[in-house]
Write a protein that holds these residues in place. Structure first.
Motif, PDB file in Angstrom:
ATOM      1  N   ALA A   7       0.830  -1.337  -0.007  1.00  0.00           N
ATOM      2  CA  ALA A   7      -0.075   0.128   0.171  1.00  0.00           C
ATOM      3  C   ALA A   7       0.960   1.270  -0.193  1.00  0.00           C
ATOM      4  O   ALA A   7       0.346   2.289  -0.418  1.00  0.00           O
ATOM      5  CB  ALA A   7      -0.814  -0.111   1.294  1.00  0.00           C
ATOM      6  N   VAL A   8       2.041   1.181   0.185  1.00  0.00           N
ATOM      7  CA  VAL A   8       2.975   2.487   0.464  1.00  0.00           C
ATOM      8  C   VAL A   8       4.448   2.008   0.023  1.00  0.00           C
ATOM      9  O   VAL A   8       4.712   0.837   0.392  1.00  0.00           O
ATOM     10  CB  VAL A   8       3.054   3.086   1.748  1.00  0.00           C
ATOM     11  CG1 VAL A   8       3.366   2.125   2.909  1.00  0.00           C
ATOM     12  CG2 VAL A   8       3.790   4.122   1.862  1.00  0.00           C
ATOM     13  N   THR A   9       4.925   2.671  -0.773  1.00  0.00           N
ATOM     14  CA  THR A   9       6.342   2.259  -1.284  1.00  0.00           C
ATOM     15  C   THR A   9       7.696   3.124  -0.937  1.00  0.00           C
ATOM     16  O   THR A   9       8.677   2.606  -0.569  1.00  0.00           O
ATOM     17  CB  THR A   9       6.379   2.329  -2.954  1.00  0.00           C
ATOM     18  OG1 THR A   9       6.174   3.803  -3.203  1.00  0.00           O
ATOM     19  CG2 THR A   9       5.556   1.479  -3.508  1.00  0.00           C
ATOM     20  N   ALA A  10       7.266   4.401  -0.430  1.00  0.00           N
ATOM     21  CA  ALA A  10       8.471   5.371   0.023  1.00  0.00           C
ATOM     22  C   ALA A  10       8.452   5.454   1.414  1.00  0.00           C
ATOM     23  O   ALA A  10       8.257   6.547   2.182  1.00  0.00           O
ATOM     24  CB  ALA A  10       7.889   6.733  -0.834  1.00  0.00           C
ATOM     25  N   VAL A  11       8.723   4.298   1.750  1.00  0.00           N
ATOM     26  CA  VAL A  11       9.227   4.340   3.417  1.00  0.00           C
ATOM     27  C   VAL A  11      10.704   3.475   3.558  1.00  0.00           C
ATOM     28  O   VAL A  11      11.193   2.626   2.846  1.00  0.00           O
ATOM     29  CB  VAL A  11       8.383   3.613   4.433  1.00  0.00           C
ATOM     30  CG1 VAL A  11       6.999   4.405   4.219  1.00  0.00           C
ATOM     31  CG2 VAL A  11       8.048   2.342   3.860  1.00  0.00           C
ATOM     32  N   GLY A  65      12.779   8.081  -7.725  1.00  0.00           N
ATOM     33  CA  GLY A  65      12.547   6.611  -7.006  1.00  0.00           C
ATOM     34  C   GLY A  65      11.410   6.759  -6.184  1.00  0.00           C
ATOM     35  O   GLY A  65      10.851   7.603  -5.660  1.00  0.00           O
ATOM     36  N   SER A  66      10.964   5.572  -5.405  1.00  0.00           N
ATOM     37  CA  SER A  66      10.076   5.452  -4.470  1.00  0.00           C
ATOM     38  C   SER A  66      10.598   5.625  -3.119  1.00  0.00           C
ATOM     39  O   SER A  66       9.672   5.530  -2.168  1.00  0.00           O
ATOM     40  CB  SER A  66       9.297   4.055  -4.766  1.00  0.00           C
ATOM     41  OG  SER A  66      10.079   3.232  -4.256  1.00  0.00           O
ATOM     42  N   GLY A  67      11.806   5.444  -2.897  1.00  0.00           N
ATOM     43  CA  GLY A  67      12.157   5.551  -1.667  1.00  0.00           C
ATOM     44  C   GLY A  67      12.555   4.070  -1.029  1.00  0.00           C
ATOM     45  O   GLY A  67      12.768   3.873  -0.005  1.00  0.00           O
ATOM     46  N   GLY A  94       4.146   8.859  -5.978  1.00  0.00           N
ATOM     47  CA  GLY A  94       2.923   9.670  -6.479  1.00  0.00           C
ATOM     48  C   GLY A  94       1.790   9.083  -5.796  1.00  0.00           C
ATOM     49  O   GLY A  94       1.083   9.994  -5.144  1.00  0.00           O
ATOM     50  N   ASP A  95       1.730   7.943  -5.550  1.00  0.00           N
ATOM     51  CA  ASP A  95       0.504   7.081  -5.116  1.00  0.00           C
ATOM     52  C   ASP A  95       0.599   7.498  -3.703  1.00  0.00           C
ATOM     53  O   ASP A  95      -0.453   7.635  -2.753  1.00  0.00           O
ATOM     54  CB  ASP A  95       0.319   5.640  -5.366  1.00  0.00           C
ATOM     55  CG  ASP A  95      -0.132   5.608  -6.602  1.00  0.00           C
ATOM     56  OD1 ASP A  95      -0.615   6.561  -7.600  1.00  0.00           O
ATOM     57  OD2 ASP A  95       0.249   4.584  -7.307  1.00  0.00           O
ATOM     58  N   THR A 108      -0.580  10.916  -2.486  1.00  0.00           N
ATOM     59  CA  THR A 108      -2.293  11.004  -2.512  1.00  0.00           C
ATOM     60  C   THR A 108      -2.677  10.300  -1.364  1.00  0.00           C
ATOM     61  O   THR A 108      -3.896  10.614  -0.641  1.00  0.00           O
ATOM     62  CB  THR A 108      -2.654   9.965  -3.746  1.00  0.00           C
ATOM     63  OG1 THR A 108      -2.186  10.789  -4.937  1.00  0.00           O
ATOM     64  CG2 THR A 108      -4.189  10.134  -3.715  1.00  0.00           C
ATOM     65  N   THR A 109      -2.024   9.199  -0.811  1.00  0.00           N
ATOM     66  CA  THR A 109      -2.615   8.557   0.444  1.00  0.00           C
ATOM     67  C   THR A 109      -2.401   9.492   1.471  1.00  0.00           C
ATOM     68  O   THR A 109      -3.281   9.814   2.512  1.00  0.00           O
ATOM     69  CB  THR A 109      -1.983   7.328   0.564  1.00  0.00           C
ATOM     70  OG1 THR A 109      -2.092   6.349  -0.333  1.00  0.00           O
ATOM     71  CG2 THR A 109      -2.050   6.696   1.795  1.00  0.00           C
ATOM     72  N   ILE A 110      -1.247   9.970   1.405  1.00  0.00           N
ATOM     73  CA  ILE A 110      -0.737  11.071   2.686  1.00  0.00           C
ATOM     74  C   ILE A 110      -1.853  12.403   2.775  1.00  0.00           C
ATOM     75  O   ILE A 110      -2.383  12.599   3.674  1.00  0.00           O
ATOM     76  CB  ILE A 110       0.704  11.695   2.607  1.00  0.00           C
ATOM     77  CG1 ILE A 110       1.663  10.609   2.658  1.00  0.00           C
ATOM     78  CG2 ILE A 110       0.939  12.819   3.432  1.00  0.00           C
ATOM     79  CD1 ILE A 110       2.921  11.022   2.378  1.00  0.00           C
ATOM     80  N   LEU A 111      -2.282  12.847   1.353  1.00  0.00           N
ATOM     81  CA  LEU A 111      -3.228  13.716   1.383  1.00  0.00           C
ATOM     82  C   LEU A 111      -4.549  13.501   1.918  1.00  0.00           C
ATOM     83  O   LEU A 111      -5.407  14.024   2.431  1.00  0.00           O
ATOM     84  CB  LEU A 111      -3.336  14.481  -0.096  1.00  0.00           C
ATOM     85  CG  LEU A 111      -1.994  15.224  -0.464  1.00  0.00           C
ATOM     86  CD1 LEU A 111      -2.136  15.600  -1.907  1.00  0.00           C
ATOM     87  CD2 LEU A 111      -1.672  16.246   0.551  1.00  0.00           C
TER      88      LEU A 111
END
Length: 287
Positions: free
Chosen positions: A210-214, A256-258, A272-273, A276-279
């Protein structure tokens, strides 16, 4: 809630890609209303341990004081945007000073209950909740501590043995993994007797799908819908004393996604996705 405080601290992170959380804070800030957004300056230098057992302690302590001063100049609750989770010490101290009965719900894959003697990294973001509860490294112990009995760990999937022992002995409520449903989170908060709540969200509470940039993904986390439902349920029943969204870590160059997975346009889409989730989460925290 219409007050945002952006704190691009990276010095509390134990990741070799720590600077990415500073990039993440800046990316989120670009989508926040300028008139309602304040920025806390973070030192350029990494900082020294100051014999605390905490790496980069000098810089983390400087940011703590700067954030405390910024919050004190405003009025009412704020959404604090990190940066690493160490940012939350000053944010929750501020909320607890205004709400003596404060409870904290800590949505995070990690419990952040370590102490320097047991920490595998020496990074403050793995000790911050212990400090918020008035324990942990003496230089960081909260000036407005929250009781462990008014603390709910939600979505946690990774705890060191010392963290597990502390949570059990102190009375911290633990809702592991996907057991952190809207119903169970609200029930755990009701059991604290608190009427006001601070909502901490480390994005790695979400499942890696569900989240990539962590920087520190852990399997078997919450879905975006599950997290949003839980936040909305808390928001509907309790006074929101403040909130924090931490550890968004897109690649520094924007390509990159992080998470180290993918490259080029595919990775850009992932980050980017995530934004959107953060917002959407920020929207759920508003009145």
């Amino acid at each position: 809630m219409a007050r945002f405080v952006v704190v691009p601290q990276w010095q509390g992170s134990g990741s070799d890609r720590a600077m990415r959380v500073a990039t993440g804070a800046a990316r989120i800030a670009e989508d926040l209303p300028r008139a309602a957004t304040e920025h806390v300056e973070v030192p350029l230098e990494a900082g020294s341990a100051l014999d605390t057992g905490v790496v980069r302690a000098s810089s983390v302590l400087r940011v703590r004081e700067a954030l405390a001063a910024t919050l004190a100049q405003g009025d009412g609750p704020a959404v604090t945007i990190g940066g690493d989770c160490g940012v939350e010490l000053a944010a929750i101290e501020y909320a607890a000073s205004l709400h003596p009965d404060l409870a904290v719900v800590w949505f995070d894959a990690h419990s952040d209950l370590n102490v320097p003697e047991e920490s595998p990294s020496g990074a403050f973001h793995g000790m911050v909740l212990r400090s918020i509860l008035g324990d942990g490294p003496p230089a960081f112990a909260s000036r407005s501590a929250v009781s462990p009995a008014r603390t709910v760990l939600a979505g946690v999937r990774s705890m060191d043995p010392g963290e597990e022992a502390f949570a059990t002995s102190s009375g911290v409520a633990v809702l592991p993994g996907t057991e952190a449903t809207a119903e169970s989170v609200v029930a755990a908060l009701r059991a604290t007797g608190a009427t006001s709540v601070y909502v901490h969200i480390d994005l790695d509470v979400l499942d890696p799908a569900a989240v990539t940039a962590v920087n520190h993904p852990e399997p078997f986390g919450l879905s975006v819908t599950q997290l949003l439902d839980a936040v909305k349920a808390v928001r509907a029943e309790f006074t929101l004393a403040g909130a924090g969204i931490m550890e968004f870590a897109p690649a520094d160059d924007g390509s990159g996604s992080g998470s180290g997975s993918g490259s080029g346009s595919d990775a850009d889409t992932g980050a980017g996705d995530d934004l959107t989730t953060i917002l959407r989460l920020i929207g759920a925290l508003k009145p």
